[in-house]
Design a protein around this motif. Structure first.
Motif, short mmCIF file in Angstrom:
data_model
loop_
_atom_site.label_atom_id
_atom_site.label_comp_id
_atom_site.label_asym_id
_atom_site.label_seq_id
_atom_site.Cartn_x
_atom_site.Cartn_y
_atom_site.Cartn_z
N ALA A 75 0.83 -1.21 0.00
CA ALA A 75 0.00 0.00 0.00
C ALA A 75 0.86 1.25 0.00
O ALA A 75 0.53 2.24 -0.66
N SER A 76 1.98 1.22 0.72
CA SER A 76 2.84 2.40 0.75
C SER A 76 3.47 2.66 -0.62
O SER A 76 3.58 3.81 -1.05
N SER A 77 3.87 1.61 -1.33
CA SER A 77 4.44 1.83 -2.67
C SER A 77 3.39 2.35 -3.64
O SER A 77 3.69 3.14 -4.53
N LEU A 78 2.14 1.93 -3.46
CA LEU A 78 1.08 2.44 -4.32
C LEU A 78 0.78 3.91 -4.04
O LEU A 78 0.36 4.64 -4.95
N MET A 79 1.05 4.37 -2.81
CA MET A 79 0.96 5.81 -2.54
C MET A 79 2.02 6.57 -3.34
O MET A 79 1.75 7.65 -3.87
N GLN A 100 -1.62 -3.59 -10.77
CA GLN A 100 -2.24 -2.78 -9.72
C GLN A 100 -1.76 -1.33 -9.80
O GLN A 100 -2.54 -0.39 -9.69
N ALA A 101 -0.47 -1.17 -9.98
CA ALA A 101 0.11 0.17 -10.05
C ALA A 101 -0.39 0.93 -11.29
O ALA A 101 -0.66 2.13 -11.22
N GLN A 102 -0.53 0.23 -12.41
CA GLN A 102 -1.06 0.88 -13.61
C GLN A 102 -2.49 1.34 -13.39
O GLN A 102 -2.88 2.41 -13.88
N ALA A 103 -3.28 0.57 -12.66
CA ALA A 103 -4.65 0.97 -12.35
C ALA A 103 -4.66 2.26 -11.52
O ALA A 103 -5.47 3.16 -11.75
N ALA A 109 15.11 9.13 -17.33
CA ALA A 109 14.22 9.82 -16.38
C ALA A 109 14.94 10.99 -15.73
O ALA A 109 16.16 10.99 -15.59
N ASP A 110 14.16 11.97 -15.34
CA ASP A 110 14.73 13.11 -14.63
C ASP A 110 14.15 13.26 -13.22
O ASP A 110 14.49 14.20 -12.51
N LEU A 111 13.30 12.33 -12.80
CA LEU A 111 12.79 12.28 -11.44
C LEU A 111 12.55 10.82 -11.07
O LEU A 111 12.00 10.06 -11.85
N LEU A 112 12.97 10.45 -9.86
CA LEU A 112 12.74 9.12 -9.32
C LEU A 112 11.91 9.27 -8.05
O LEU A 112 12.28 10.03 -7.16
N VAL A 113 10.78 8.56 -7.98
CA VAL A 113 9.87 8.66 -6.84
C VAL A 113 9.82 7.31 -6.13
O VAL A 113 9.65 6.27 -6.77
N VAL A 114 9.99 7.32 -4.80
CA VAL A 114 9.87 6.12 -3.98
C VAL A 114 9.14 6.48 -2.69
O VAL A 114 9.12 7.63 -2.27
N GLY A 115 8.56 5.47 -2.06
CA GLY A 115 7.96 5.67 -0.75
C GLY A 115 9.03 5.65 0.31
O GLY A 115 10.16 5.23 0.07
N ASN A 116 8.67 6.09 1.52
CA ASN A 116 9.67 6.17 2.59
C ASN A 116 9.71 4.93 3.48
O ASN A 116 10.31 4.94 4.55
N ARG A 117 9.11 3.86 3.05
CA ARG A 117 9.07 2.63 3.84
C ARG A 117 10.48 2.18 4.20
O ARG A 117 11.35 2.05 3.35
N GLY A 118 10.71 1.96 5.49
CA GLY A 118 12.01 1.50 5.98
C GLY A 118 12.96 2.60 6.41
O GLY A 118 13.92 2.35 7.11
N VAL A 119 12.68 3.85 6.02
CA VAL A 119 13.58 4.95 6.35
C VAL A 119 13.66 5.17 7.85
O VAL A 119 14.74 5.40 8.40
N THR A 162 4.76 7.93 3.40
CA THR A 162 3.70 6.92 3.35
C THR A 162 3.34 6.46 4.75
O THR A 162 2.81 5.36 4.92
N SER A 163 3.60 7.29 5.75
CA SER A 163 3.38 6.87 7.13
C SER A 163 1.93 6.51 7.43
O SER A 163 1.66 5.73 8.33
N SER A 164 0.99 7.04 6.66
CA SER A 164 -0.40 6.68 6.89
C SER A 164 -0.68 5.23 6.48
O SER A 164 -1.70 4.66 6.82
N GLN A 165 0.26 4.61 5.76
CA GLN A 165 0.15 3.21 5.33
C GLN A 165 1.13 2.33 6.10
O GLN A 165 1.57 1.31 5.60
N ALA A 166 1.45 2.71 7.33
CA ALA A 166 2.50 2.01 8.10
C ALA A 166 2.18 0.56 8.36
O ALA A 166 3.08 -0.23 8.62
#
Length: 152
Positions: A15-19, A73-76, A108-118, A146-150
């Protein structure tokens, strides 16, 4: 005005990666950018313990078919955000290296990731994907809270 032309985002089906995908898709729509969604997986023929970047391989996706499910799922999610130019890529290897490789491959000129594990002890001691890509990427990196998806 600064513009992003190609945005890469990683997903592992959580869920956090989908955010993070939702954020990247929104940016892709706003910038009319190409969105590349990446899911790294490991071939089941090799040992995860001996992977070249084992410190970044926590809870890996272990099959290409599972990676394809997560990408669907991510494409959706990207479609919900009205991103129009989307590429999905299942890549075999460590998540950090596959994200860096995708940035280079798709220019690519931007890389987006969730903060899971940070903000976890194990993430600080053994490494985590957001920190790994931030250290290695030669492009802007956005780490989505993505803390709301902890609890995913």
């Amino acid at each position: 005005m600064h513009k992003y032309n190609t945005i890469t985002v990683g997903t592992d089906g959580s869920a956090s990666s989908l955010m993070a995908v939702r954020t990247a898709a929104s940016l892709a729509r706003a910038y009319d950018a190409h969105l590349v969604i990446v899911c790294a997986y490991y071939n089941t023929t090799g040992s995860l313990l001996n992977s070249p970047s084992a410190e970044y391989s926590t809870l890996p996706v272990v099959s290409d078919s599972r990676a394809e499910e997560y990408l669907a799922q991510a494409q959706a999610v990207a479609e919900e955000e009205k991103a129009t130019n989307v590429t999905a890529a299942a890549l075999s290897g460590s998540p950090v290296q596959m994200l860096i490789d995708a940035v280079e491959k798709y220019d690519a000129d931007l890389l987006v990731v969730g903060n899971r594990g940070v903000n976890t002890l194990s993430g600080r001691v053994f490494g985590n994907i957001p920190t790994g890509v931030a250290r290695k990427a030669n492009v802007d990196v956005m780490i989505v809270d993505t803390s709301s998806q902890a609890n995913d």
